[in-house]
Design an enzyme around this catalytic site. Structure first.
Site, PDB file in Angstrom:
ATOM      1  N   ARG A 131       0.836  -1.207   0.000  1.00  0.00           N
ATOM      2  CA  ARG A 131       0.000   0.000   0.000  1.00  0.00           C
ATOM      3  C   ARG A 131       0.867   1.252   0.000  1.00  0.00           C
ATOM      4  O   ARG A 131       0.541   2.250  -0.629  1.00  0.00           O
ATOM      5  CB  ARG A 131      -0.890  -0.015   1.265  1.00  0.00           C
ATOM      6  CG  ARG A 131      -1.715   1.218   1.491  1.00  0.00           C
ATOM      7  CD  ARG A 131      -2.754   1.458   0.431  1.00  0.00           C
ATOM      8  NE  ARG A 131      -3.509   0.259   0.111  1.00  0.00           N
ATOM      9  CZ  ARG A 131      -4.375   0.159  -0.905  1.00  0.00           C
ATOM     10  NH1 ARG A 131      -4.611   1.181  -1.700  1.00  0.00           N
ATOM     11  NH2 ARG A 131      -5.008  -0.976  -1.148  1.00  0.00           N
ATOM     12  N   ASN A 163      -2.162  -3.663   8.563  1.00  0.00           N
ATOM     13  CA  ASN A 163      -3.123  -4.741   8.343  1.00  0.00           C
ATOM     14  C   ASN A 163      -3.406  -4.937   6.856  1.00  0.00           C
ATOM     15  O   ASN A 163      -2.583  -4.575   6.030  1.00  0.00           O
ATOM     16  CB  ASN A 163      -4.377  -4.537   9.197  1.00  0.00           C
ATOM     17  CG  ASN A 163      -4.815  -5.856   9.810  1.00  0.00           C
ATOM     18  OD1 ASN A 163      -4.984  -6.850   9.095  1.00  0.00           O
ATOM     19  ND2 ASN A 163      -4.947  -5.898  11.124  1.00  0.00           N
ATOM     20  N   HIS A 210      -5.277  -3.697   4.446  1.00  0.00           N
ATOM     21  CA  HIS A 210      -5.171  -2.605   3.472  1.00  0.00           C
ATOM     22  C   HIS A 210      -3.713  -2.198   3.263  1.00  0.00           C
ATOM     23  O   HIS A 210      -3.297  -1.890   2.143  1.00  0.00           O
ATOM     24  CB  HIS A 210      -6.004  -1.398   3.938  1.00  0.00           C
ATOM     25  CG  HIS A 210      -6.255  -0.400   2.860  1.00  0.00           C
ATOM     26  ND1 HIS A 210      -5.622   0.817   2.800  1.00  0.00           N
ATOM     27  CD2 HIS A 210      -7.069  -0.461   1.766  1.00  0.00           C
ATOM     28  CE1 HIS A 210      -6.047   1.479   1.728  1.00  0.00           C
ATOM     29  NE2 HIS A 210      -6.912   0.731   1.083  1.00  0.00           N
ATOM     30  N   CYS A 211      -2.938  -2.247   4.330  1.00  0.00           N
ATOM     31  CA  CYS A 211      -1.525  -1.815   4.239  1.00  0.00           C
ATOM     32  C   CYS A 211      -0.674  -2.751   3.386  1.00  0.00           C
ATOM     33  O   CYS A 211       0.386  -2.350   2.918  1.00  0.00           O
ATOM     34  CB  CYS A 211      -0.903  -1.760   5.629  1.00  0.00           C
ATOM     35  SG  CYS A 211      -1.807  -0.814   6.839  1.00  0.00           S
ATOM     36  N   ILE A 212      -1.094  -3.993   3.208  1.00  0.00           N
ATOM     37  CA  ILE A 212      -0.241  -4.958   2.489  1.00  0.00           C
ATOM     38  C   ILE A 212      -0.726  -5.206   1.060  1.00  0.00           C
ATOM     39  O   ILE A 212      -0.250  -6.128   0.399  1.00  0.00           O
ATOM     40  CB  ILE A 212      -0.122  -6.296   3.268  1.00  0.00           C
ATOM     41  CG1 ILE A 212      -1.479  -6.987   3.415  1.00  0.00           C
ATOM     42  CG2 ILE A 212       0.512  -6.067   4.631  1.00  0.00           C
ATOM     43  CD1 ILE A 212      -1.383  -8.436   3.922  1.00  0.00           C
TER      44      ILE A 212
END
Ligand code: KQY
Length: 367
Positions: A93, A352, A354-356
């Protein structure tokens, strides 16, 4: 891959909302031993579950180092493409390209990445391999690229509605480690030009103890134009309460770029999630400092979900609040299946789902 000298706004390209159709999704396989406990063994399994869930409705590419290539290939279904690419960690992300579209062609944006604050309050050094990924991925996908390498920004620090509005947090974008020589107006100008938006809604704060300087993607996300979910707690004694409350007050008095009032859905957080002594044991140190200390509160939020073509992939924490959060997302995304993933092993890394992940909008023209 060509570097384009103008801006997306000048060329009629805009960043679409996450619920608009995707070509696919980019992820990075985890292995960094000071981010992922016990050498990343359980994080890799959780990442593989996220990738599998997304790959049911869009093309997924997972970047893996040479060392992890075989593990990635073994853990991921064959419909997922694995490509060898170097990185310092696994936060697609934040440093995969932000893609913009003109309706038929897509282009990437390369922002500068300095590990969430560089030498001021960044989270690791060096970050040079991460910072090259947007360029390499534009090359891989044969997409031209806008290069804003003199402006520090992570993809997790912005959310757009695709209709002219961006939400972000002051805590992150105005932090001392990112663009200390730019004013708030200059930062906002870059968002207008590169995301092609007309309005920025500035929340002040994000999730308590979020080590990214409080990325917006953990506290607030658009679910449709003029409608957001906001991470929430009713416990006034929880330090999260004041942070969420201040976001609510801003959202309630703001309008979006089209002048619409914003509907806010409260997405209640799990009870505080803290890291155990055993999990800390499993993490390497970083610069002779422990990365986590037993009892440290992690930035757990259900807002950190990914909207895939036919699904919403959301974190579960083994908490009584899991199911109500799933029900709310199912109500807000009636045409998508909500797929929960037990995400503690991702959260320990500091982010989490969304971040990955980073979505690639659909395109019809090869360039
Ligand atoms: O986008 C994110 N939430 C990334 C957090 C990185 C943490 C590094 N340990």
């Amino acid at each position: 891959m060509k570097i384009i000298d103008s801006t997306p706004r000048a060329d009629g390209f805009r960043m679409p909302a996450e619920w608009e159709p995707h070509h696919g999704c980019i992820m990075i396989f985890p292995e960094r031993a000071d981010s992922w406990q016990f050498g990343g063994y359980s994080a890799r399994k959780a990442f593989a579950q996220v990738a599998e869930a997304i790959s049911r409705s869009e093309r997924v590419t997972v970047c893996a180092s040479e060392r992890q290539y075989e593990n990635a290939r073994r853990l991921l279904p064959s419909r997922i493409r694995v490509v060898e690419m170097s990185s310092n960690d696994s936060w697609a992300r934040d440093y995969a390209p932000t893609f913009v579209t003109n309706g038929s062609e897509i282009r990437g944006i390369n922002w500068n990445f300095n590990a969430w604050g560089g030498l001021v309050d960044g989270l690791y050094f060096p970050w040079d391999l991460d910072n090259k990924m947007a360029r390499k991925l534009c090359d891989l996908y044969e997409k031209d690229m806008y290069d804003l390498g003199n402006f520090t920004l992570e993809g997790g620090s912005i959310h757009v509605d695709g209709e002219g509005t961006c939400i972000t947090t002051e805590a992150c974008l105005l932090s001392a480690g990112r663009n200390p020589d730019l004013t708030k107006n200059e930062i906002e100008h870059n968002l207008h030009e590169y995301l092609n938006i007309d309005k920025v809604i500035w929340l002040k704060r994000g999730i308590f103890n979020d080590e990214t300087n409080e990325h917006v993607d953990n506290i607030c996300a658009f679910v449709k134009p003029a409608e957001v979910v906001l991470a929430w707690t009713d416990d006034e004694k929880d330090p999260q309460y004041e942070l969420s409350r201040s976001c609510l007050e801003i959202l309630e008095r703001e309008t979006d770029a089209k002048g619409r009032r914003i509907t806010v859905h409260k997405l209640r957080c799990p009870s505080p999630v803290t890291v155990t002594a055993e999990e800390c044991e499993g993490l390497d140190s970083c610069d002779f400092q422990p990365t986590r200390t037993p009892g440290e509160r992690l930035a757990a939020s259900y807002v950190n979900f990914y909207i895939a073509n036919n699904a919403v992939v959301m974190p579960f924490f083994g908490d009584p609040a899991d199911e109500p959060a799933r029900e709310l997302l199912a109500k807000l995304f009636p045409t998508r299946e909500v797929i929960p993933i037990q995400a503690r092993d991702i959260l320990i890394g500091g982010g989490n789902i969304h971040c990955i992940t980073q979505q690639i909008p659909i395109y019809t023209n090869p360039r």
